[in-house]
Design a protein around this motif. Structure first.
Motif, PDB file in Angstrom:
ATOM      1  N   SER A  56       2.104  -4.105  12.912  1.00  8.85           N
ATOM      2  CA  SER A  56       3.351  -4.573  13.547  1.00  8.85           C
ATOM      3  C   SER A  56       4.193  -3.362  13.959  1.00  8.85           C
ATOM      4  CB  SER A  56       4.157  -5.444  12.575  1.00  8.85           C
ATOM      5  OG  SER A  56       3.357  -6.500  12.105  1.00  8.85           O
ATOM      6  N   ASP A 152      -3.255  -5.161  22.236  1.00  7.32           N
ATOM      7  CA  ASP A 152      -3.178  -5.350  20.787  1.00  7.32           C
ATOM      8  C   ASP A 152      -4.597  -5.604  20.276  1.00  7.32           C
ATOM      9  OD1 ASP A 152      -2.762  -5.935  18.183  1.00  7.32           O
ATOM     10  OD2 ASP A 152      -1.427  -7.640  18.498  1.00  7.32           O
ATOM     11  N   GLU A 155      -7.172  -6.790  15.579  1.00  8.34           N
ATOM     12  CA  GLU A 155      -8.283  -7.481  14.896  1.00  8.34           C
ATOM     13  C   GLU A 155      -9.639  -7.024  15.432  1.00  8.34           C
ATOM     14  OE1 GLU A 155      -7.561 -11.551  15.917  1.00  8.34           O
ATOM     15  OE2 GLU A 155      -5.616 -11.622  14.906  1.00  8.34           O
ATOM     16  N   SER A 176      -4.433  -2.739  13.528  1.00 10.67           N
ATOM     17  CA  SER A 176      -3.913  -2.979  12.179  1.00 10.67           C
ATOM     18  C   SER A 176      -5.011  -2.625  11.176  1.00 10.67           C
ATOM     19  CB  SER A 176      -3.538  -4.454  12.018  1.00 10.67           C
ATOM     20  OG  SER A 176      -3.443  -4.798  10.645  1.00 10.67           O
ATOM     21  N   LYS A 181      -8.935  -6.616   7.831  1.00  9.68           N
ATOM     22  CA  LYS A 181      -9.481  -5.985   9.037  1.00  9.68           C
ATOM     23  C   LYS A 181     -10.789  -5.248   8.711  1.00  9.68           C
ATOM     24  CE  LYS A 181      -5.914  -7.420  11.346  1.00  9.68           C
ATOM     25  NZ  LYS A 181      -5.007  -7.937  10.314  1.00  9.68           N
TER      26      LYS A 181
HETATM   27  C1  LIG Z   1      -3.263  -9.809  16.708  1.00  7.15           C
HETATM   28  C2  LIG Z   1      -2.458  -9.138  15.640  1.00  7.15           C
HETATM   29  N1  LIG Z   1      -1.507  -8.272  15.994  1.00  7.15           N
HETATM   30  C3  LIG Z   1      -0.764  -7.611  15.086  1.00  7.15           C
HETATM   31  C4  LIG Z   1      -0.941  -7.818  13.742  1.00  7.15           C
HETATM   32  C5  LIG Z   1      -0.032  -7.154  12.760  1.00  7.15           C
HETATM   33  O1  LIG Z   1      -0.666  -6.267  11.918  1.00  7.15           O
HETATM   34  P1  LIG Z   1      -0.053  -5.945  10.459  1.00  7.15           P
HETATM   35  O2  LIG Z   1      -0.300  -7.116   9.595  1.00  7.15           O
HETATM   36  O3  LIG Z   1      -0.815  -4.727  10.026  1.00  7.15           O
HETATM   37  O4  LIG Z   1       1.394  -5.660  10.655  1.00  7.15           O
HETATM   38  C6  LIG Z   1      -1.939  -8.701  13.310  1.00  7.15           C
HETATM   39  C7  LIG Z   1      -2.189  -8.931  11.868  1.00  7.15           C
HETATM   40  O5  LIG Z   1      -3.118  -9.533  11.444  1.00  7.15           O
HETATM   41  C8  LIG Z   1      -2.716  -9.388  14.289  1.00  7.15           C
HETATM   42  O6  LIG Z   1      -3.661 -10.271  13.928  1.00  7.15           O
END
Ligand SMILES: Cc1ncc(COP(=O)(O)O)c(C=O)c1O
Length: 369
Positions: A56, A152, A155, A176, A181
């Motif tokens: 995030s 993004d 995943e 992430s 993951k």
């Molecule tokens: C598509 C997507 N974007 C962003 C994130 C955010 O990652 P994090 O949980 O490391 O903040 C996730 C988390 O699973 C995700 O699935």
């Protein structure tokens, strides 16, 4: 209980972590951070990797680096995690959402062009659950309208689109490293890019925009999004095994499909599309409309039988927090609304054994029989 996710930490994780402890390098200044950044970026064919504290934060810093600000519109799927939309809203911009493809569950790229306005600054492509976005049309539109592409790939470790690694398509791309993951650092994230300016900006933003000469004098506002050497040590050991992990996930996905073949009322994930082979980051299923049971009920029944599950994403246009802000008034995106209510995923972690999968599929068959 068969957990929805359990990571595999059976490579050099312990060795590298002990090295951190023995040398005292535990902060973000430690040598594993740079090594992990360089090796991770190289793995997806990018010039720069900027390690941060979660996926995030990677998106937040990427959007700030790109300069998304008040009034800017960013087109993204409605079926995604709030990490994609929140930084746009916080910056005073507008997430403009599109519906999903009913078979791949990623954004329906045929719906992007109709949402482009004079305020559109970027398209955010989000690879979801093991299949990538159809990137060629996204890249064509970005070129045609002069838009940035934010990818993004949170995943998508080990996933390819037309034989090119996911994470190599955006002007700026993010990952992430949460424990579900294919590469985990406990909590962690990475920004990758080929653009020297964006990379420098991200490095500064993640480190509170400290200045080289006058450290505590700030020209800009940044964040403390730094990754520690401990996290990077884990990440490096995990990265060494990414090919093995990706292959294992593919085999697990195919095995689930074989075992669940013929269960009536259940849509299984596509094994491939014209542009990608599913890597089954998670094994999602969607319950047919004709079945008098939604995902919530199915997950409860499976939970009672010792099977861990997770719901699908809830669409951005249906988020109470955004609705209260007056966003997405009157919008409907039927595919995303449907899969959010009727979709969920089965235990999908790397440590899942074949016999656990047999139990999961037996219980799924039972509740759908
Ligand atoms: C598509 C997507 N974007 C962003 C994130 C955010 O990652 P994090 O949980 O490391 O903040 C996730 C988390 O699973 C995700 O699935």
């Amino acid at each position: 209980m068969i957990p929805v996710n359990e990571p595999l930490l059976d490579g050099n994780e312990k060795k590298y972590l002990l090295e951190c402890i023995d040398t005292g390098w535990i902060s973000s200044e430690g040598p594993f951070v740079k090594e992990f950044e360089e090796k991770f970026a190289a793995r997806v064919g990018r010039r720069h990797g900027i390690a941060v504290c979660n996926g995030s934060a990677a998106l937040e810093a990427a959007l700030a680096a790109v300069g998304i600000g008040p009034g800017d519109e960013v087109i993204m799927p409605t079926f995604t995690i709030i990490s994609c939309a929140a930084p746009v809203v916080r910056a005073g911009g507008w997430p403009v959402v599109v519906d999903s493809d009913p078979l791949t569950w990623t954004m329906d790229v045929s719906r992007i062009e109709e949402r482009i306005t004079s305020c559109t600054r970027a398209i955010m492509a989000v690879h979801i659950y093991g299949l990538p976005v159809d990137m060629d049309p996204v890249l064509d539109l970005a070129r045609k309208y002069g838009l940035m592409v934010i990818e993004d790939a949170a995943e998508a470790h080990g996933l390819a689109y037309r034989d090119r690694p996911c994470g190599s398509f955006g002007d700026i791309s993010t990952f992430s490293f949460y424990p579900n993951k294919h590469v985990t650092t406990g909590e962690g994230g990475m920004i990758v890019t080929d653009d020297d300016g964006l990379a420098e900006k991200c490095r500064s933003l993640r480190n509170l925009c400290f200045q080289a000469k006058k450290r505590f004098v700030h020209e800009e506002l940044g964040f403390n999004f730094r990754m520690t050497n401990l996290q990077a040590a884990l990440g490096l050991a995990q990265l060494e095994q990414l090919n093995i992990f990706a292959e294992r996930k593919r085999l697990m996905g195919r095995r689930y499909t074989e075992l669940l073949q013929g269960v009536s009322g259940l849509q299984l994930p596509l094994s491939e599309t014209g542009y990608a082979e599913n890597i089954y980051w998670v094994y999602g299923v969607v319950i047919d409309d004709a079945v008098p049971m939604d995902a919530e009920q199915a997950m409860r029944l499976l939970g009672e039988r010792g099977i861990g599950t997770r719901p699908f994403f809830w669409p951005m246009h249906e988020q109470p927090v955004f609705r209260r802000m007056g966003l997405f008034a009157g919008e409907h995106h039927p595919v995303a609304e449907r899969i959010a209510r009727r979709g969920f995923y089965l235990p999908s972690g790397l440590a899942l054994t074949d016999s656990q999968m047999d139990v999961v599929c037996h219980e799924v068959r039972e509740i759908f029989s």
